[in-house]
Design a protein around this motif. Sequence first.
Motif, PDB file in Angstrom:
ATOM      1  N   PHE A 118      33.982 -45.597  72.083  1.00 23.89           N
ATOM      2  CA  PHE A 118      32.532 -46.060  72.058  1.00 23.89           C
ATOM      3  C   PHE A 118      31.863 -47.137  72.663  1.00 23.89           C
ATOM      4  CE2 PHE A 118      32.748 -43.404  67.855  1.00 23.89           C
ATOM      5  CZ  PHE A 118      32.859 -42.214  68.506  1.00 23.89           C
ATOM      6  N   ASN A 119      32.704 -47.868  73.402  1.00 27.41           N
ATOM      7  CA  ASN A 119      32.506 -48.916  74.210  1.00 27.41           C
ATOM      8  C   ASN A 119      31.126 -48.884  74.808  1.00 27.41           C
ATOM      9  OD1 ASN A 119      32.946 -51.874  74.896  1.00 27.41           O
ATOM     10  ND2 ASN A 119      33.468 -50.808  76.934  1.00 27.41           N
ATOM     11  N   ASN A 120      30.658 -47.730  75.477  1.00 25.49           N
ATOM     12  CA  ASN A 120      29.515 -47.636  76.206  1.00 25.49           C
ATOM     13  C   ASN A 120      28.475 -47.361  75.462  1.00 25.49           C
ATOM     14  OD1 ASN A 120      31.214 -48.082  78.908  1.00 25.49           O
ATOM     15  ND2 ASN A 120      31.567 -45.805  78.860  1.00 25.49           N
ATOM     16  N   PHE A 121      28.507 -47.237  74.203  1.00 27.08           N
ATOM     17  CA  PHE A 121      27.348 -46.724  73.429  1.00 27.08           C
ATOM     18  C   PHE A 121      27.091 -48.129  72.374  1.00 27.08           C
ATOM     19  CE2 PHE A 121      29.590 -42.722  74.319  1.00 27.08           C
ATOM     20  CZ  PHE A 121      28.455 -42.264  75.042  1.00 27.08           C
ATOM     21  N   GLY A 123      27.332 -52.050  71.536  1.00 29.42           N
ATOM     22  CA  GLY A 123      27.589 -53.540  72.032  1.00 29.42           C
ATOM     23  C   GLY A 123      28.718 -54.152  71.242  1.00 29.42           C
ATOM     24  N   HIS A 124      29.347 -55.210  71.817  1.00 33.08           N
ATOM     25  CA  HIS A 124      30.390 -55.727  71.256  1.00 33.08           C
ATOM     26  C   HIS A 124      30.207 -56.499  70.196  1.00 33.08           C
ATOM     27  CE1 HIS A 124      34.544 -57.342  71.284  1.00 33.08           C
ATOM     28  NE2 HIS A 124      34.096 -58.744  70.830  1.00 33.08           N
TER      29      HIS A 124
END
Length: 359
Positions: A118-121, A123-124
């Motif tokens: 879910f990296n694109n959805f 934030g870190h």
Amino acid sequence: MKKNTLNKEVENTKSSMSLWERYLTVWVALCMFVGVLIGRFLPTVPETLSKFEYFNVSVPTAVLIWLMIFPMMLKIDFTSILNATKKPKGLFLTTTVNWLIKPFTMFAIASFFFLVVFNNFIGHELAREYIAGAVLLGAAPCTAMVFVWSHLTKGDAAYTLVQVSINDILILVLFAPIVAFLLGIGNVDVPMDTLLFSTLLFVVVPLALGFITRNVVVKKKGIEYFEHIFLKKFDGVTIVGLLLTLIIIFSFQGERILNNPFHILLIAVPLIIQNLFIFFISYGGAKACRLPFSIAAPAAMIGTSNFFELSVAVSISLFGLDSGATLVTVVGVLVEVPVMLLLVKIANSTQHWFKGYEY
């Protein structure tokens, strides 16, 4: 014909659940709706509540959580633990899964989904908060609700009580170190004084008071009065405590949910996968140990379900009511009942796998 019979048995056991237990997911969803509305249209409510804090602990929320946790601690029978040492296999299985497998697989699965899938959805920084909430859930095995799941699988009630009692004792010494270790690996700053204070406030103190109260009441009125009358007095208190706590949490989370409603689903995915994984590990282990179904099914349910009351309480203390970590612990409550009812059905439909096993 056999399939219809199994389905009928599951429906009969579901009917034995209270209205509260059967529709817990619905109540949580309603609390989410009410809480978000309060946060959106009555922002002075969360603003006022946020002023009542001591040592990073929200006092109003702490009181409500105490109303949830204390009745659970009353059910623990420490004297029965000694007798359980005569049948150690089931206890060894649940202890191993709950403390050597579950917290670490929860951390791994949550990290994989929140940081990679879910990296694109997400934030870190928010992903780190979500991982922290998942860790708190994974490090707190079930207590109160496991009695419901044990009942629905016709489990050994006495043995289930022993397993829960041992879990609560282990929480005293293992919860804080495991949480601190995993959050440290995840580069999440952990205020150890707050973590230890939360463990003291929400585990040690209610456990001690529950032990004292139980002994006093049993000594004066007897065990029958305690189990069938005294404990029943707290049923409504527990429900009210949880619902009000959820409304308060969602009033703080309102903006986050309105801005990212899709995140509820994203959070639910790794939690559900973890639940299924732990169930089949525990259930398979019970079969390998040749445990009877009356012990195998509850043993699998204990590790799968979570002590979400403790997770919510500690998350609020460590990260705040409006944190991503707290949102994850609440989503854990949201998905718990439908997932556990599915696993109850799976267990009841595979009861024949344990035919002939004795303990």
